[in-house]
Scaffold this motif. Structure first.
Motif, PDB file in Angstrom:
ATOM      1  N   MET A 199       0.856  -1.176   0.000  1.00  0.00           N
ATOM      2  CA  MET A 199       0.000   0.000   0.000  1.00  0.00           C
ATOM      3  C   MET A 199       0.895   1.230   0.000  1.00  0.00           C
ATOM      4  O   MET A 199       1.805   1.349   0.828  1.00  0.00           O
ATOM      5  CB  MET A 199      -0.902   0.023   1.238  1.00  0.00           C
ATOM      6  CG  MET A 199      -1.914   1.155   1.239  1.00  0.00           C
ATOM      7  SD  MET A 199      -3.325   0.826   0.158  1.00  0.00           S
ATOM      8  CE  MET A 199      -4.295  -0.229   1.219  1.00  0.00           C
ATOM      9  N   ARG A 200       0.655   2.152  -0.926  1.00  0.00           N
ATOM     10  CA  ARG A 200       1.499   3.327  -1.048  1.00  0.00           C
ATOM     11  C   ARG A 200       0.660   4.600  -1.130  1.00  0.00           C
ATOM     12  O   ARG A 200      -0.444   4.598  -1.687  1.00  0.00           O
ATOM     13  CB  ARG A 200       2.393   3.228  -2.298  1.00  0.00           C
ATOM     14  CG  ARG A 200       3.540   2.238  -2.144  1.00  0.00           C
ATOM     15  CD  ARG A 200       4.532   2.724  -1.119  1.00  0.00           C
ATOM     16  NE  ARG A 200       5.624   1.788  -0.908  1.00  0.00           N
ATOM     17  CZ  ARG A 200       5.626   0.841   0.013  1.00  0.00           C
ATOM     18  NH1 ARG A 200       4.570   0.692   0.793  1.00  0.00           N
ATOM     19  NH2 ARG A 200       6.667   0.063   0.175  1.00  0.00           N
ATOM     20  N   LYS A 201       1.193   5.672  -0.566  1.00  0.00           N
ATOM     21  CA  LYS A 201       0.534   6.974  -0.545  1.00  0.00           C
ATOM     22  C   LYS A 201       1.133   7.855  -1.633  1.00  0.00           C
ATOM     23  O   LYS A 201       2.353   7.986  -1.728  1.00  0.00           O
ATOM     24  CB  LYS A 201       0.735   7.600   0.839  1.00  0.00           C
ATOM     25  CG  LYS A 201       0.413   9.068   0.954  1.00  0.00           C
ATOM     26  CD  LYS A 201       0.747   9.552   2.361  1.00  0.00           C
ATOM     27  CE  LYS A 201       0.907  11.048   2.419  1.00  0.00           C
ATOM     28  NZ  LYS A 201       1.275  11.527   3.763  1.00  0.00           N
ATOM     29  N   TYR A 202       0.269   8.480  -2.452  1.00  0.00           N
ATOM     30  CA  TYR A 202       0.728   9.374  -3.512  1.00  0.00           C
ATOM     31  C   TYR A 202      -0.115  10.647  -3.528  1.00  0.00           C
ATOM     32  O   TYR A 202      -1.349  10.583  -3.456  1.00  0.00           O
ATOM     33  CB  TYR A 202       0.651   8.692  -4.888  1.00  0.00           C
ATOM     34  CG  TYR A 202       1.622   7.549  -5.037  1.00  0.00           C
ATOM     35  CD1 TYR A 202       2.981   7.783  -5.201  1.00  0.00           C
ATOM     36  CD2 TYR A 202       1.185   6.233  -4.986  1.00  0.00           C
ATOM     37  CE1 TYR A 202       3.882   6.731  -5.324  1.00  0.00           C
ATOM     38  CE2 TYR A 202       2.076   5.169  -5.101  1.00  0.00           C
ATOM     39  CZ  TYR A 202       3.424   5.428  -5.269  1.00  0.00           C
ATOM     40  OH  TYR A 202       4.321   4.390  -5.376  1.00  0.00           O
ATOM     41  N   SER A 203       0.560  11.785  -3.629  1.00  0.00           N
ATOM     42  CA  SER A 203      -0.152  13.059  -3.748  1.00  0.00           C
ATOM     43  C   SER A 203      -0.828  13.157  -5.102  1.00  0.00           C
ATOM     44  O   SER A 203      -0.262  12.742  -6.126  1.00  0.00           O
ATOM     45  CB  SER A 203       0.822  14.230  -3.588  1.00  0.00           C
ATOM     46  OG  SER A 203       1.346  14.287  -2.284  1.00  0.00           O
TER      47      SER A 203
END
Length: 321
Positions: free
Chosen positions: A54-58
């Motif tokens: 799971m990755r967070k991206y703007s």
């Protein structure tokens, strides 16, 4: 309380292209062509990478455009594999699962002047902010974008357009610290209702924090584009005692105070979980903290702690929970 939002929105990749050395842009839309959830500038999504991470991206698209989202991904060869998998395997037509947008880096309602300071892939939230501000004559911004070379600079052509002349400075340092952007002329004087937003490598954010000690803390905003400095190889276990109940919680190495408290059944508020937003600020009653945030001033560090990233230098901390 803010936990990881559920990645339960299906999207289809409708654009996948390299926009700079090691950086790829991905556009996504709903498979049925419907609108995606509304978002505000500074928001991010959580993306479930097909390899399970799971990755967070703007989000770097225009918040006014509800038919698509865009993210930019930098290939991190020393990361945990999420960016490498996306860049090496994603093709137009692929389907992803994403979360609804969340925002821990929002523009304030009462701000009139903004200084944006970006480093590397930290440019992404500012692209959406510029979209949001460009048609509002009451808002002014200046963007300082630090990059190594033109070839490594995402959105270079877009930001070099005539409409941004006088408002965007792209600074190339060639990877030489001695050629880093001189921050003092940028932050020396503060205009009325002016805010600084910084997103980039930890070193850049620390330099901005150190240069803005004369600004009010509420006017300085940080967002980390990489995993927080919450875990180090030499970390050791410690205990946290909750003053309100006397309960003691074990915090193992590799686990944050926030994670340990939630595992013990406590409902604890948080947002960024990178030591940059201040949501998890907690009163520190006893013990010596190992502060790893970018929020607290030196004067505040003796009596407060950000439990999403900071740890203990003593065997036990007592906090006001």
């Amino acid at each position: 309380m803010s936990s990881i939002p559920q990645a339960d929105i299906p999207v289809r990749v409708t654009r996948a292209e390299k926009i700079a050395d090691g950086i790829h842009l991905y556009e996504m839309r709903r498979p049925d062509g419907g609108d995606l959830p509304a978002f505000t500038a500074g928001s991010h999504i959580n993306l479930r990478v097909p390899n399970g991470l799971m990755r967070k991206y703007s989000l770097c698209s225009d918040p006014a455009a509800r038919d698509h989202y865009c993210i930019a991904v930098k290939r991190e060869d020393n990361g945990r594999g999420g960016s490498i998998y996306l860049i090496d395997n994603t093709r137009e037509g692929d389907e992803w699962m994403i979360s609804a947008p969340d925002n821990a880096f929002a523009l304030p309602q009462r701000g009139d002047n903004f200084i944006f300071i970006a480093g590397g892939i930290g440019i992404t939230p500012f692209i959406a902010m510029i979209h949001a501000l460009k048609n509002d004559p009451t808002k002014k911004f200046r963007l300082y974008y630090c990059s190594r070379t033109p070839e490594m600079t995402a959105f270079r052509e877009e930001l070099s357009a005539p409409e941004h002349m006088g408002r965007v400075v792209i600074h190339y340092d060639g990877g030489d610290p001695s050629k880093a952007l001189d921050l003092w002329p940028i932050v020396e004087e503060r205009k009325n209702r002016e805010h600084i937003y910084c997103c980039g490598p930890r070193g850049l954010m620390e330099a901005v924090r150190d240069a803005t000690g004369h600004w009010t803390p509420t006017s300085i905003h940080f967002e980390a584009f990489s995993e927080a400095d919450a875990r180090r190889p030499d970390d050791t276990p410690f205990k946290v005692r909750l003053a309100s109940s006397g309960a003691t919680i074990d915090v193992p190495a590799g686990t944050t105070i926030l994670e340990a408290m939630r595992a013990a059944g406590y409902d604890v508020p948080s947002s960024c979980e990178s030591g940059t937003c201040g949501t998890c600020r907690t009163r520190l009653i006893a013990g010596e903290a190992d502060h790893r945030d970018l929020v607290l001033t030196e004067a505040e560090r003796s009596s407060q702690i950000m439990i999403c990233v900071s740890r203990a230098k003593t065997p036990e901390l007592v906090i006001d929970r």
